[in-house]
Design a protein around this motif. Structure first.
Motif: not given
Length: 873
Positions: A783-792
């Motif tokens: 499965l393709t990993p799910k990337i979640v953007e983490v901000l400040d």
């Protein structure tokens, strides 16, 4: 002693109240929670307030709720005031009273008008309101009833009870007054005479009407009889008497019904006796027999005549009825009446006359209903009476013959008793010796094993069984309190006695066989005690074998007593259970013996085959597979193979493929097969085996080989349903087909060999060998990993609405959970403070009371000492 707490003065109290009021009125004491930013939509709590106010409110709230629950804890009785507004502090007392009064009126109004269909309508009866009629103003007079029978007329009532005279009677109309004016007024006496004449005339008229009605009824009854004869279609009695000879005979069904009516009814049998009653009767019977034996042993002849039995017929009901010739009466039935002989009593005649009168009344009633059926019933009654008379005469003839035979037997018994009375001294002495040699009938339960041995010593096997059986009957658990424990001990003593009998030389196997039924009866009576006794025996044997195996690495085969214990276990307890507290350890012990005990002699082969027989018996119902059994049988057949160079099978312990003890069943001379005959393997050979010549050894080898083949055949029939059946018996098949085929064996052994090969060869192979799959295994999906953007600030951005709602609920849950924990801790601290204060108050009160008591005692002691000094002076 601790110091008492100081009491607060009035000045201190005033000072405290003044300080609190100053704090409330001082604006500098007000706490203000300032915020840097104002956020829209956020509610602010406790922005302004006095220090400690919120804490005091929480404490007061806990005192009202939590403290009350704590005080009412573990109290089942409490008074709860359920009146309206009782616990509402916001309502005034006047409002509570008014509201309660209104609710009470409303409750009564609802009950009264629950069945009113319409409040505006008013229910009436004969034009009067039901509400007014319920007041009972209009009383009902009993003289206003409509019935005329039994009541006096108004004129008679007025003349007798109204004071008399015309003026007291009813009011008359104007026409009547004019007519009476023309006539003269009647006196009171004349009026009374007229009333009497009228009443007599009315009575006479009623009598005439009654007689006319009775005449009409009788006339109607007579006419109905003539009409009834036409409806039934029967001829009159006179015509019917002429046609009696032409009446048809009764059908077979009617005859059978009438015969069944004369048969004797079934009598109730004796009730089933309880085990306690049966045991009590058996003990009483044994006690009587023992008393009779003791009497005969003492030479007492007084009871001989009393013991003589009176002959009883097979048809005797044992009810004390004796039929003598002088008391017999002839019984007959003639002209519809019972005729009894002249010697009948007057009471019986009176009873018969009453019965005849009753029968005549019934016959008259039947004549009124159905005239034609009377003659048929009379003839049937005569036939039945004649049949009964013949049966009774036959019965009396049987009784006469039986009575004569009884009289002859009584005379013969009297002669025998007279002969017994005149016995000589030698005969009496011989009778005493016979009574002494006879086995006693009552025995006390043995208290120890030596008592049991002394009790059974020098007795035949049958007598030993009788002694044990009579001991059980005389000491049944229902007869006394301690008998249960005695019989439980008897089971253990019998087990030990059986073991001792098997160790004797030669072993007393017949006695053991006789005692097994009594052992089984005790096991059924006390299963728990029997289970514990057998477990102890099997446990001791298993521990001893383990100790020998740890020291030497091998152990000897079980002795004959242990083999008999294993056989007794199979007889007393079920062997088909999946797990049993007795048979399972026995089966484990048996398997361990077949695996760990090496075969070094023919006696060991015999013991091993006995163990195999027991193993087959254990698994015959459950069909449990025992690999130790198959391995031992295969090794036993291996002992009979001469050429051991190329075997084609594997030999497992306790057997060896080569060595000194690997040819134990090989015959020394092939000619010994001709003189061998089929015999069973003796059980005593497992203890002691004496074979002096080679012929005896060969005969015993053939016997062991026959037993082994027979066990193999039984195992084939037992395990034929197993899927791995051919592979299990493959070594045995190789042995029988290749190594034992060329040898010269007796004909019974050859037949067993062919049957076993046929059973093994006919079994189909229903399974395949285990192999790996040829196709490649399917890889896991990547499965393709799910990337979640983490901000400040560590917060996730770009999440969906459901995820944000889920995070919000988690945060709220954590917050509420922490708040709940905080409140629980505060409640716990509050309860701890309250409990501590209660303990301190109780301690202070106790110290105060102790101080008062000690002070009082000190005062009394001082007064007593002062009084003592005064007395001395």
């Amino acid at each position: 002693m601790g110091k008492a707490p100081k009491k607060r003065s009035l000045a201190d109290k005033v000072r405290k109240t003044k300080t609190t009021t100053e704090i409330k009125n001082n604006p500098f004491e007000v706490k203000i929670n300032r915020k840097k930013f104002d956020i829209l939509g956020r509610k602010t709590k406790h922005d302004v307030g006095l220090p400690g106010v919120s804490r005091s409110k929480a404490i007061n709230k806990r005192k009202e709720t939590l403290l009350k629950e704590y005080k009412h804890k573990n109290k089942s009785n409490k008074f709860i005031d359920r009146r309206f507004g009782e616990y509402d502090t916001k309502m005034a007392p006047e409002d509570k009273i008014l509201q309660r009064f209104a609710m009470e009126r409303q409750r009564g109004h609802d009950k009264k008008d629950v069945y009113n269909l319409n409040e505006e309508e008013e229910l009436t009866h004969y034009g009067q309101s039901l509400a007014e009629m319920e007041k009972f103003n209009d009383l009902v007079n009993s003289d206003d009833e409509s019935e005329e029978k039994g009541l006096l007329s108004a004129e008679l009532t007025a003349s007798h009870f109204g004071g008399g005279g015309g003026g007291l009677l009813r009011k008359k109309t104007s026409g009547e007054q004019q007519e009476e004016g023309n006539q003269r007024a009647k006196s009171r006496q004349e009026l009374i005479e007229e009333l009497i004449q009228k009443s007599k005339q009315e009575k006479r008229e009623r009598q005439v009407q009654k007689e006319e009605a009775q005449e009409l009824t009788e006339k109607l009854d007579q006419e109905w009889k003539s009409i009834q004869a036409l409806m039934v279609k029967k001829t009159p009695k006179a015509e019917n008497a002429d046609k009696q000879e032409e009446k048809p005979k009764l059908e077979e069904y009617d005859m059978m019904v009438r015969e069944l009516g004369f048969e004797m009814k079934a009598q109730p049998s004796e009730k089933m006796k309880t085990p306690e009653e049966v045991a009590r009767e058996e003990r009483e019977k044994l006690q009587k027999l023992e008393a009779d034996r003791l009497r005969r042993m003492m030479g007492d002849e007084s009871g001989d005549s009393a013991q003589s039995q009176i002959h009883m017929s097979a048809d005797d009901l044992n009810d004390g009825f004796i039929l003598d010739k002088d008391d017999k009466k002839t019984l007959s039935y003639q002209d519809g009446k019972w005729n009894i002989g002249e010697e009948s009593d007057e009471d019986e005649d009176g009873d018969e006359e009453e019965g005849e009168s009753g029968e005549e009344d019934e016959s008259e009633a039947e004549e009124q209903d159905e005239d034609g059926e009377e003659d048929d019933e009379e003839e049937e009654g005569e036939e039945g009476s004649s049949e009964e008379e013949e049966e009774e005469e036959d019965g009396h003839s049987d009784l006469d013959s039986e009575q004569e035979s009884e009289d002859e037997e009584r005379k013969q018994e009297d002669k025998e008793t007279s002969a017994k009375k005149s016995l000589s001294k030698e005969e009496v002495k011989a009778q005493q010796e016979a009574a002494k040699a006879e086995l006693p009938y009552t025995f006390t339960a043995p208290e120890s094993y030596t008592d049991l041995k002394d009790l059974l010593c020098d007795h035949t096997p049958d007598n030993q069984r009788l002694i044990v059986a009579r001991t059980q009957k005389c000491n049944h658990p229902s007869l006394a309190v301690g008998n249960k424990l005695k019989l439980q001990k008897l089971f253990g003593f019998l087990l030990e006695y059986i073991g001792e009998l098997s160790t004797r030389s030669p072993p007393e196997l017949t006695t053991i066989d006789k005692l097994i039924p009594e052992l089984y009866a005790l096991c059924q009576m006390f299963p728990e005690a029997a289970c514990k006794a057998m477990q102890s025996v099997l446990g001791d044997a298993g521990h001893s074998m383990e100790e020998v195996l740890e020291v030497k690495g091998r152990a000897a085969f079980p002795t004959l007593d242990m083999l008999i214990y294993l056989k007794v276990t199979a007889l007393l307890f079920p062997t088909s259970d999946f797990r049993h507290p007795v048979t399972t350890p026995a089966l484990l012990y048996l398997s361990q013996a077949l695996t760990k005990c090496p075969v070094r002699s023919l006696q060991d082969v015999t013991s091993g085959l006995v163990l195999c027989c027991l193993a087959v018996e254990y698994v015959s119902f459950s069909k449990r597979f025992l690999p130790e059994l198959i391995n031992f049988l295969t090794g036993t057949l291996h002992l009979a193979v001469q050429d051991k160079t190329s075997l084609g099978y594997t030999v497992v312990p306790p057997f060896r493929p080569l060595g000194t003890n690997s040819d134990l069943l090989v015959l020394s001379d092939s000619e010994s097969c001709k003189s061998w005959s089929r015999k069973n393997l003796p059980l005593s050979a497992a203890q002691h085996l004496e074979l002096k010549t080679d012929l005896d050894r060969d005969q015993h080898r053939l016997m062991c080989l026959f037993t082994c083949l027979d066990l193999v055949k039984r195992c084939c029939l037992l395990y034929k349903d197993l899927t791995s059946f051919p592979h299990i018996f493959q070594p045995i098949r190789t042995l029988l087909s290749k190594h034992l085929s060329a040898q010269t064996l007796p004909e019974p052994l050859q037949e067993l060999r062919s049957e076993i090969l046929e059973a093994i060869g006919s079994a189909p192979v229903t399974h395949s060998l285990l192999v790996f799959e040829k196709k490649k295994p399917i890889p896991l999906k990547l499965l393709t990993p799910k990337i979640v953007e983490v901000l400040d600030y560590g917060k996730k951005r770009g999440s969906t609405r459901e995820e944000r709602e889920k995070e919000r609920l988690k945060h709220k849950y954590k917050k509420e959970f922490k708040g709940a924990l905080r409140e629980i801790r505060k409640d716990s601290r509050f309860l701890a403070r309250e409990k501590l204060s209660e303990v301190m108050n109780r301690d202070a009160e106790r110290k105060r009371k102790v101080k008062e008591l000690l002070g009082g005692l000190a005062t009394q002691e001082g007064e007593w000492k002062a009084l003592k000094r005064k007395k001395r002076k």
